[in-house]
Design an enzyme around this catalytic site. Structure first.
Site, mmCIF file in Angstrom:
data_model
loop_
_atom_site.group_PDB
_atom_site.id
_atom_site.type_symbol
_atom_site.label_atom_id
_atom_site.label_comp_id
_atom_site.label_asym_id
_atom_site.label_seq_id
_atom_site.Cartn_x
_atom_site.Cartn_y
_atom_site.Cartn_z
ATOM 1 N N HIS A 1 33.841 38.533 110.452
ATOM 2 C CA HIS A 1 33.025 37.515 111.136
ATOM 3 C C HIS A 1 31.551 37.911 111.150
ATOM 4 O O HIS A 1 30.797 37.494 112.030
ATOM 5 C CB HIS A 1 33.512 37.266 112.572
ATOM 6 C CG HIS A 1 34.971 36.958 112.661
ATOM 7 N ND1 HIS A 1 35.485 35.722 112.398
ATOM 8 C CD2 HIS A 1 36.032 37.761 112.958
ATOM 9 C CE1 HIS A 1 36.802 35.748 112.546
ATOM 10 N NE2 HIS A 1 37.165 36.977 112.874
ATOM 11 N N SER B 1 10.663 39.999 90.508
ATOM 12 C CA SER B 1 10.019 38.857 91.144
ATOM 13 C C SER B 1 8.691 38.632 90.447
ATOM 14 O O SER B 1 8.008 39.583 90.056
ATOM 15 C CB SER B 1 9.793 39.130 92.631
ATOM 16 O OG SER B 1 8.883 38.203 93.188
#
Length: 476
Positions: free
Chosen positions: A184, A308
């Site tokens: 979770h 990038s």
């Protein structure tokens, strides 16, 4: 301002300019599929079926008194398929422009080649057995079955198995590297990186086993699956046996009960299995992407690559992101193929004809994803130090083993072990604790000496149960 009007249409510049990414940017990655699932491959497969049907009819004397082909002539006729080239593609294109029917173009093309092999006079009679008693779907369904079988068994499955083997090797290598689990999205009972990768490898392998057991069905029984024309033309022939032996000689499984079309259920089954593999692979891509974001894996920058365009420090996990996108496109197509192909109005409609032309695209995007995941995994280095740091920052995960030991002792009647879950909840829930707090808590429980020392020695990094040994199940 809007995009200015182009002086020249790109479509007029070159016929090789692609509309889709698979035939453009990613062509090299999916090129092996062209031999199986392209339009040219479809026509070559049709020729193969037509040639083999002609040979089947003549060599088994289905038609009494019909001319037969010598072994040399049969080899030359089969060479029409093996030597299929750009000239053949162009000639077929020209014939189809006249017939406006793709299978009829194949028939006429083969008649021309037959005339070259046996001469015009014999071709005049033998040529009547080309496409004899066939509906187009007799040729198309067997052709597609052979094409998909070849694409899966010769291209897709070997690539997929190689990827799972690559992942399994990583699982074995990282079997003992402790990892903080996140159920979770929250810190949870530790495991090992190898065990988590092994889970994904086992899931993927199970789906590959299903794909490997696929059946590829074919039929040859006429316009409505009744052998109507066959029986009227030659009533004394056992046409079911002729059909069965022919389909099986092609390497396919004979389907005796069909309408005009083979029902395509086997395709729906196969595509569902491939889509399920894709979905598990998508799960792998998202999990590894997340581990990269956590710093558990470092990406090895290749020479000359750019991470990038503006941030020099970055190496983006583009392989896994590219795979996600391509798996989603592949599954969208596989799902619509599986749901659409099983339905045909009454005895036949043509929706399947247009739909099946997308099979190559569906497998192409899956193959591209396999390539990207494989390259992505090959560029990773595990960072045990980062995993260890997260483990050391989450000593509260040891609340589970402490309360489990207390439960076991309480069940044996040891005093002072009541309400272990609640006591550990008060200690750990909603806050971080370190080793000192946990040790103080354990020392104050009044545990038997052996259990106390065992728990005091426990760390998040050593609380991995049987995780490392579970990886060995990949070799079962």
């Amino acid at each position: 301002m809007p995009l200015p009007a182009a002086r020249t249409s790109l479509a007029d510049l070159s016929p090789t300019i692609a509309l889709g990414a698979l035939d453009g940017r990613y062509r090299s990655a999916v090129a092996p599929l062209l031999d199986h699932l392209s339009e040219a491959a479809l026509n070559r497969a049709r020729l193969h079926v037509e040639v083999e049907w002609l040979l089947h009819l003549t060599t088994t004397a289905v038609v009494p008194g019909a001319d037969t082909l010598s072994e040399q002539e049969a080899q030359e006729l089969r060479a029409v398929v093996t030597d299929f080239d750009a000239a053949a593609i162009e000639e077929l294109r020209q014939i189809e422009a006249e017939t406006v029917h793709d299978v009829k173009a194949i028939e006429y093309y083969l008649r021309r080649r037959l005339s070259e092999v046996v001469g015009p006079q014999r071709a005049g009679t033998l040529g009547e057995l080309v496409h004899f008693a066939c509906t187009s779907e007799d040729v198309n369904n067997t052709s597609y079955a052979l094409m998909v079988q070849g694409a899966v068994e010769q291209v897709w499955l070997p690539r997929a198995r190689a990827l799972v083997d690559q992942l399994s090797t990583m699982a074995h290598e990282l079997a003992e590297v402790p990892l903080l689990a996140h159920t979770h999205g929250q810190p949870a009972t530790p495991t090992t990186m190898g065990k988590e990768l092994a889970v994904l490898a086992a899931r993927l392998r199970r789906q590959l086993d299903r794909v490997g057991r696929a059946s590829y069905l074919g039929k040859l029984n006429g316009a409505t699956g009744t052998y109507g024309a066959h029986v009227v033309a030659l009533p004394d022939v056992d046409w079911q046996d002729v059909s069965r032996t022919f389909v099986e000689q092609l390497g396919l499984t004979w389907n005796p009960l069909t309408t005009q079309i083979e029902s395509h259920d086997w395709q729906a089954e196969l595509y569902a299995d491939v889509a399920r593999f894709n979905r598990v692979l998508h799960n792998l891509a998202t999990d590894v992407w997340t581990y990269i974001s956590m710093g558990y894996f470092a990406q090895v920058r290749g020479q000359g690559t750019v991470g990038s365009s503006t941030m020099p420090h970055k190496v983006n996990p583009i392989r896994f992101e590219n795979a996600e996108a391509n798996l989603e496109v592949s599954n969208a197509l596989l799902d619509v193929l599986a749901s659409t192909l099983v339905t045909s109005r009454l005895q036949r409609d043509l929706t399947d004809s247009s739909m099946q032309r997308n099979i190559g695209t569906a497998f192409g995007h899956s193959l591209l994803a396999l390539d990207n995941v494989s390259r992505g995994l090959a560029g990773l280095d595990a960072v045990p130090e980062a995993m260890a740091a997260d483990l050391d920052a989450n000593w509260e995960v040891l609340g589970e083993p402490v309360q489990s030991v207390m439960r076991a002792l309480a069940a044996r009647g040891v005093e002072g072990m009541s309400n272990p879950y609640e006591r550990l909840k008060d200690l750990t829930r909603g806050r971080r604790i370190g080793r000192a707090e946990l040790v103080d808590f354990v020392r104050g429980l009044g545990l038997p000496a052996a259990e106390e020392e065992r728990l005091v020695a426990l760390t998040p990094a050593t609380y991995t149960g049987l995780a490392a040994s579970l990886v060995a199940h990949l070799d079962d």
